[in-house]
Design a protein around this motif. Sequence first.
Motif, PDB file in Angstrom:
ATOM      1  N   VAL A  29       0.833  -1.209   0.000  1.00 24.25           N
ATOM      2  CA  VAL A  29       0.000   0.000   0.000  1.00 24.25           C
ATOM      3  C   VAL A  29       0.866   1.257   0.000  1.00 24.25           C
ATOM      4  CG1 VAL A  29      -1.673   1.326   1.348  1.00 24.25           C
ATOM      5  CG2 VAL A  29      -1.968  -1.136   1.082  1.00 24.25           C
ATOM      6  N   ALA A  30       1.950   1.246   0.787  1.00 26.01           N
ATOM      7  CA  ALA A  30       2.841   2.405   0.840  1.00 26.01           C
ATOM      8  C   ALA A  30       3.503   2.646  -0.508  1.00 26.01           C
ATOM      9  CB  ALA A  30       3.904   2.191   1.927  1.00 26.01           C
ATOM     10  N   PHE A  31       3.991   1.581  -1.161  1.00 26.53           N
ATOM     11  CA  PHE A  31       4.615   1.730  -2.480  1.00 26.53           C
ATOM     12  C   PHE A  31       3.602   2.212  -3.514  1.00 26.53           C
ATOM     13  CE2 PHE A  31       8.112  -1.077  -0.984  1.00 26.53           C
ATOM     14  CZ  PHE A  31       9.172  -0.255  -1.358  1.00 26.53           C
ATOM     15  N   LEU A  32       2.388   1.703  -3.449  1.00 27.44           N
ATOM     16  CA  LEU A  32       1.350   2.141  -4.376  1.00 27.44           C
ATOM     17  C   LEU A  32       1.024   3.611  -4.173  1.00 27.44           C
ATOM     18  CD1 LEU A  32      -0.655   1.297  -6.573  1.00 27.44           C
ATOM     19  CD2 LEU A  32      -2.285   0.735  -4.763  1.00 27.44           C
ATOM     20  N   TYR A  33       0.974   4.026  -2.918  1.00 27.78           N
ATOM     21  CA  TYR A  33       0.697   5.431  -2.609  1.00 27.78           C
ATOM     22  C   TYR A  33       1.790   6.345  -3.175  1.00 27.78           C
ATOM     23  CZ  TYR A  33      -0.163   9.638   0.170  1.00 27.78           C
ATOM     24  OH  TYR A  33      -0.394  10.938   0.561  1.00 27.78           O
ATOM     25  N   ILE A  34       3.052   5.869  -3.114  1.00 31.11           N
ATOM     26  CA  ILE A  34       4.168   6.664  -3.619  1.00 31.11           C
ATOM     27  C   ILE A  34       4.201   6.674  -5.142  1.00 31.11           C
ATOM     28  CG2 ILE A  34       6.692   6.814  -3.697  1.00 31.11           C
ATOM     29  CD1 ILE A  34       6.732   5.660  -0.863  1.00 31.11           C
ATOM     30  N   LEU A  35       3.919   5.527  -5.759  1.00 29.01           N
ATOM     31  CA  LEU A  35       4.070   5.392  -7.209  1.00 29.01           C
ATOM     32  C   LEU A  35       2.830   5.826  -7.985  1.00 29.01           C
ATOM     33  CD1 LEU A  35       5.899   1.949  -7.431  1.00 29.01           C
ATOM     34  CD2 LEU A  35       6.891   4.223  -7.651  1.00 29.01           C
ATOM     35  N   LEU A  36       1.681   5.943  -7.318  1.00 25.31           N
ATOM     36  CA  LEU A  36       0.444   6.275  -8.033  1.00 25.31           C
ATOM     37  C   LEU A  36       0.531   7.603  -8.786  1.00 25.31           C
ATOM     38  CD1 LEU A  36      -2.245   4.915  -8.510  1.00 25.31           C
ATOM     39  CD2 LEU A  36      -3.205   6.216  -6.613  1.00 25.31           C
ATOM     40  N   PRO A  37       1.032   8.704  -8.161  1.00 32.95           N
ATOM     41  CA  PRO A  37       1.163   9.944  -8.944  1.00 32.95           C
ATOM     42  C   PRO A  37       2.057   9.784 -10.161  1.00 32.95           C
ATOM     43  CG  PRO A  37       1.389  10.373  -6.598  1.00 32.95           C
ATOM     44  CD  PRO A  37       1.423   8.891  -6.754  1.00 32.95           C
ATOM     45  N   LEU A  38       3.160   9.036 -10.023  1.00 30.33           N
ATOM     46  CA  LEU A  38       4.055   8.812 -11.156  1.00 30.33           C
ATOM     47  C   LEU A  38       3.347   8.061 -12.276  1.00 30.33           C
ATOM     48  CD1 LEU A  38       6.817   8.800 -12.521  1.00 30.33           C
ATOM     49  CD2 LEU A  38       7.399   6.784 -11.169  1.00 30.33           C
ATOM     50  N   LEU A  39       2.547   7.081 -11.911  1.00 33.36           N
ATOM     51  CA  LEU A  39       1.812   6.322 -12.929  1.00 33.36           C
ATOM     52  C   LEU A  39       0.810   7.204 -13.660  1.00 33.36           C
ATOM     53  CD1 LEU A  39       1.142   3.009 -10.942  1.00 33.36           C
ATOM     54  CD2 LEU A  39       2.888   3.435 -12.676  1.00 33.36           C
ATOM     55  N   PHE A  40       0.125   8.075 -12.930  1.00 26.41           N
ATOM     56  CA  PHE A  40      -0.850   8.966 -13.566  1.00 26.41           C
ATOM     57  C   PHE A  40      -0.154   9.995 -14.461  1.00 26.41           C
ATOM     58  CE2 PHE A  40      -3.993   7.611 -10.298  1.00 26.41           C
ATOM     59  CZ  PHE A  40      -5.022   7.312 -11.165  1.00 26.41           C
ATOM     60  N   VAL A  41       0.987  10.530 -14.017  1.00 29.99           N
ATOM     61  CA  VAL A  41       1.718  11.486 -14.843  1.00 29.99           C
ATOM     62  C   VAL A  41       2.219  10.821 -16.124  1.00 29.99           C
ATOM     63  CG1 VAL A  41       3.827  12.866 -14.952  1.00 29.99           C
ATOM     64  CG2 VAL A  41       2.373  12.996 -12.941  1.00 29.99           C
ATOM     65  N   THR A  42       2.731   9.595 -16.005  1.00 28.51           N
ATOM     66  CA  THR A  42       3.188   8.862 -17.190  1.00 28.51           C
ATOM     67  C   THR A  42       2.035   8.598 -18.139  1.00 28.51           C
ATOM     68  OG1 THR A  42       4.883   7.792 -15.825  1.00 28.51           O
ATOM     69  CG2 THR A  42       4.396   6.805 -17.967  1.00 28.51           C
ATOM     70  N   TRP A  43       0.887   8.203 -17.595  1.00 29.97           N
ATOM     71  CA  TRP A  43      -0.300   7.970 -18.426  1.00 29.97           C
ATOM     72  C   TRP A  43      -0.724   9.259 -19.124  1.00 29.97           C
ATOM     73  CZ3 TRP A  43      -5.866   6.943 -16.287  1.00 29.97           C
ATOM     74  CH2 TRP A  43      -6.704   6.537 -17.350  1.00 29.97           C
ATOM     75  N   LEU A  44      -0.724  10.364 -18.395  1.00 31.29           N
ATOM     76  CA  LEU A  44      -1.147  11.643 -18.957  1.00 31.29           C
ATOM     77  C   LEU A  44      -0.230  12.094 -20.083  1.00 31.29           C
ATOM     78  CD1 LEU A  44      -2.975  14.174 -18.811  1.00 31.29           C
ATOM     79  CD2 LEU A  44      -1.425  15.072 -17.059  1.00 31.29           C
TER      80      LEU A  44
END
Length: 285
Positions: free
Chosen positions: A33-48
């Motif tokens: 959960v902690a890793f997902l919380y950290i990486l989620l913004p990066l994943l959304f920025v990459t998708w965008l």
Amino acid sequence: MTTTARAARAVSRSPLVDRRWIGRWLLKGSAAVAFLYILLPLLFVTWLSFYRQEIPSFPPEGYSLHWYTQAVQNDRFIDAFLFSAQLGAIATAIGLLLAVPAALGLSRLRFHGHGFASNLLLMPLVVPGIVLGIAIYVFQTEIQIATELPILGSLPSLVWGHVLLVIPWAFRLITASLAGFDRTLEEAAQSLGANRFTTLRRVTLPAVLPGIVAGGMFGFVASFGNLEMSLFLVGPGHLTLPIAILQYLQWKIDPTIASISVLQIAIIAIAMLVTDRFVKLSRVV
């Protein structure tokens, strides 16, 4: 009581689920959960960054590499990237020249005020960037008034501030590397005729090289991506990449900024992986 009865009684008393097994899975779940919380913004920025439309909306109309092409063809971003890289390299070099002897001295000497000196070198990590930028700006203003030297907005004043960002990272990681260093290696070298300088150059520094490289890498990243302090110290003709991105966002909002962010992350990640391949940063970080 027979052996069979005792075994049956022990089985009946044992818990149905091992508590250690539950604890391990709870720990792994919390880490995920902690890793997902950290990486989620990066994943959304990459998708965008792969959106086709100019104004971000969901669902996307399609995907394209257009914004990456536009980012690398923008001269303003390219110049700001090169300036930030040069600034980070200069600040990192100066910061390491100051942090290496400081880490060597404070890790081996014990004197009155030792803890204060160590905390002082780590202070820029604790003080918020905007507070640090205001403090440096006010200090440089007072020096310019007293000496009449053109300090404000100059390149040396900007480098000065960024060196303060590099020193705590370098000092902390070099100190961590020295904590696991075997001092008997230095004694053996000196017993074989090496003087202190030769021992430092051929024994101590190679042994703590992972800490020096890791400190330099983290210090460079901190300098390269700094915005808060740079806003107070940057002058005409000195545009860093974070400030160029901020100025761009004042007039346009499109996936170009997302593509630039992904390129930055990719470059830094590749540099750290290549460096770890030869220097083994994982021993310190």
